[in-house]
Write a protein that holds these residues in place. Structure first.
Motif, mmCIF file in Angstrom:
data_model
loop_
_atom_site.group_PDB
_atom_site.id
_atom_site.type_symbol
_atom_site.label_atom_id
_atom_site.label_comp_id
_atom_site.label_asym_id
_atom_site.label_seq_id
_atom_site.Cartn_x
_atom_site.Cartn_y
_atom_site.Cartn_z
ATOM 1 N N SER A 36 0.827 -1.214 0.000
ATOM 2 C CA SER A 36 0.000 0.000 0.000
ATOM 3 C C SER A 36 0.857 1.257 0.000
ATOM 4 N N ILE A 37 1.859 1.295 0.871
ATOM 5 C CA ILE A 37 2.723 2.478 0.964
ATOM 6 C C ILE A 37 3.528 2.661 -0.322
ATOM 7 N N LEU A 38 4.054 1.561 -0.848
ATOM 8 C CA LEU A 38 4.899 1.650 -2.035
ATOM 9 C C LEU A 38 4.099 2.072 -3.259
ATOM 10 N N THR A 39 2.923 1.488 -3.458
ATOM 11 C CA THR A 39 2.133 1.826 -4.650
ATOM 12 C C THR A 39 1.543 3.232 -4.575
ATOM 13 N N ASN A 40 1.352 3.768 -3.369
ATOM 14 C CA ASN A 40 0.839 5.136 -3.238
ATOM 15 C C ASN A 40 1.833 6.174 -3.734
ATOM 16 N N LYS A 41 3.092 5.775 -3.942
ATOM 17 C CA LYS A 41 4.094 6.691 -4.464
ATOM 18 C C LYS A 41 4.061 6.755 -5.993
ATOM 19 N N LEU A 42 3.297 5.843 -6.606
ATOM 20 C CA LEU A 42 3.178 5.822 -8.056
ATOM 21 C C LEU A 42 2.138 6.846 -8.518
ATOM 22 N N GLU A 45 -2.900 6.691 -11.769
ATOM 23 C CA GLU A 45 -3.447 5.752 -12.745
ATOM 24 C C GLU A 45 -2.735 4.402 -12.740
ATOM 25 N N MET A 46 -1.583 4.331 -12.086
ATOM 26 C CA MET A 46 -0.822 3.077 -12.061
ATOM 27 C C MET A 46 -0.996 2.279 -10.773
ATOM 28 N N ARG A 47 -1.547 2.880 -9.754
ATOM 29 C CA ARG A 47 -1.556 2.258 -8.428
ATOM 30 C C ARG A 47 -2.338 0.957 -8.377
ATOM 31 N N GLU A 48 -3.557 0.996 -8.911
ATOM 32 C CA GLU A 48 -4.417 -0.188 -8.860
ATOM 33 C C GLU A 48 -3.758 -1.369 -9.575
ATOM 34 N N ARG A 49 -3.194 -1.096 -10.746
ATOM 35 C CA ARG A 49 -2.550 -2.154 -11.522
ATOM 36 C C ARG A 49 -1.340 -2.712 -10.774
ATOM 37 N N ALA A 50 -0.568 -1.831 -10.139
ATOM 38 C CA ALA A 50 0.612 -2.277 -9.390
ATOM 39 C C ALA A 50 0.205 -3.165 -8.210
ATOM 40 N N ARG A 51 -0.875 -2.785 -7.507
ATOM 41 C CA ARG A 51 -1.340 -3.592 -6.376
ATOM 42 C C ARG A 51 -1.767 -4.974 -6.843
ATOM 43 N N LYS A 52 -2.522 -5.012 -7.933
ATOM 44 C CA LYS A 52 -3.004 -6.304 -8.430
ATOM 45 C C LYS A 52 -1.848 -7.186 -8.884
ATOM 46 N N ILE A 53 -0.891 -6.579 -9.571
ATOM 47 C CA ILE A 53 0.278 -7.347 -10.016
ATOM 48 C C ILE A 53 1.074 -7.847 -8.817
ATOM 49 N N GLY A 54 1.306 -6.951 -7.825
ATOM 50 C CA GLY A 54 2.081 -7.327 -6.645
ATOM 51 C C GLY A 54 1.436 -8.459 -5.863
ATOM 52 N N ILE A 55 0.128 -8.359 -5.640
ATOM 53 C CA ILE A 55 -0.578 -9.405 -4.881
ATOM 54 C C ILE A 55 -0.707 -10.668 -5.725
ATOM 55 N N GLY A 56 -0.898 -10.497 -7.038
ATOM 56 C CA GLY A 56 -0.934 -11.665 -7.923
ATOM 57 C C GLY A 56 0.379 -12.432 -7.896
ATOM 58 N N LEU A 57 1.492 -11.695 -7.881
ATOM 59 C CA LEU A 57 2.812 -12.329 -7.785
ATOM 60 C C LEU A 57 2.961 -13.068 -6.452
ATOM 61 N N ALA A 58 2.402 -12.488 -5.384
ATOM 62 C CA ALA A 58 2.451 -13.145 -4.075
ATOM 63 C C ALA A 58 1.718 -14.479 -4.123
ATOM 64 N N ASN A 186 -6.075 3.582 0.026
ATOM 65 C CA ASN A 186 -6.815 4.850 -0.005
ATOM 66 C C ASN A 186 -6.898 5.478 1.380
ATOM 67 N N PHE A 187 -7.093 4.636 2.399
ATOM 68 C CA PHE A 187 -7.167 5.130 3.770
ATOM 69 C C PHE A 187 -5.833 5.741 4.192
ATOM 70 N N ILE A 188 -4.746 5.072 3.844
ATOM 71 C CA ILE A 188 -3.410 5.581 4.179
ATOM 72 C C ILE A 188 -3.146 6.903 3.466
ATOM 73 N N GLU A 189 -3.567 6.981 2.189
ATOM 74 C CA GLU A 189 -3.325 8.201 1.417
ATOM 75 C C GLU A 189 -4.116 9.386 1.970
ATOM 76 N N LYS A 190 -5.346 9.135 2.432
ATOM 77 C CA LYS A 190 -6.199 10.212 2.924
ATOM 78 C C LYS A 190 -5.841 10.646 4.347
ATOM 79 N N ASN A 191 -5.062 9.831 5.045
ATOM 80 C CA ASN A 191 -4.692 10.146 6.427
ATOM 81 C C ASN A 191 -3.169 10.105 6.554
ATOM 82 N N PRO A 192 -2.497 11.219 6.244
ATOM 83 C CA PRO A 192 -1.034 11.248 6.225
ATOM 84 C C PRO A 192 -0.369 10.784 7.517
#
Length: 259
Positions: A36-42, A45-58, A186-192
């Protein structure tokens, strides 16, 4: 198929399955916070895809490791002795993963504190920059996926001898991760302020991996109890801040500040 059905005729198999699913979900929290923290730096438009790829790889990695259980079990065998402790490949992987997590968490904390440096790798709009950042994020997720996957599978092997139960538990746990990834990010992004707390969690988890690699067992219950307590305190702080903002806005007609 018949063997599969026979396994689940035993009530203890169901108990093992439920217990293992819960354990795998809890162990996945560490991985999910990092993703979550890592993909929020992207770029957004890329965040959702990165999360899905990362969890899919897991998921792919954990299922793949289940096919090599005999090899996974051998990872716990000592390969050399130093400082009076027998080190196995599992220990070395935990230490390397812990050091990587401590490095990443420390670096992110530095960026959060030093705002002039927080846009590293994202400064300068351009497709190439975004692509490199995306590839870097996936690579870092893959490294942590490997560490957490090996720890997860070794835990599963220790809890049940039935491979089908392990498969179901892993798939269930990763499915929960997939569902929770975007809401958590999204929760992490909205609450610094949550970002700093999450980074502190990663720092603690990294330190735990390192000491466990050196043979010092840290009960997971202590770690998650500390995380739950800290999250509870932060929730009270957030509630208090929002209440003060509403009162201030009502009295002075000023819009509430965002934290």
């Amino acid at each position: 198929m018949q063997d599969f059905l026979l396994i689940f005729q035993d009530p203890t198999a169901w108990v093992a399955l439920v217990t293992l699913v819960v354990m795998e979900v809890v162990l996945g929290i560490d991985n999910l916070i990092f993703i979550s923290i890592l993909t929020n730096k992207l770029p957004a438009e890329m965040r959702e895809r990165a999360r899905k790829i990362g969890i899919g790889l897991a998921l792919v990695m954990r299922l793949g490791l289940l096919f090599t259980i005999a090899w996974i079990v051998q990872l716990t065998q000592p390969v050399f002795t130093a400082f009076g402790h027998d080190f196995s490949w599992k220990d070395l992987i935990l230490i390397a993963g812990g050091l990587f997590l401590v490095y990443k968490a420390t670096k992110e904390i530095h960026h959060s504190v030093d705002v002039t440096d927080s846009k590293e790798d994202l400064v300068g709009a351009g497709k190439n920059v975004a692509q490199v950042t995306f590839a870097s994020a996936i690579g870092q997720i893959l490294i942590l996926d490997l560490v957490f996957s090996i720890d997860s599978i070794i835990t599963a092997v220790g809890m049940t001898p039935h491979v089908p139960i392990m498969f179901i538990a892993v798939i269930a746990a990763v499915s929960v991760m997939l569902l929770a990834a975007t809401p958590l990010a999204n929760f992490i992004e909205k609450n610094p302020t949550i970002v700093m707390l999450a980074l502190a969690f990663l720092l603690m988890i990294g330190g735990t991996l390192i000491v466990e690699g050196f043979g010092v067992h840290v009960p997971k219950g202590y770690i998650y109890a500390a995380m739950a307590f800290s999250a509870g305190v932060e929730a009270l702080n957030m509630f208090s801040r929002r209440r003060r903002d509403r009162i201030r806005a009502a009295q002075g007609g000023l819009p509430p500040t965002h934290h």
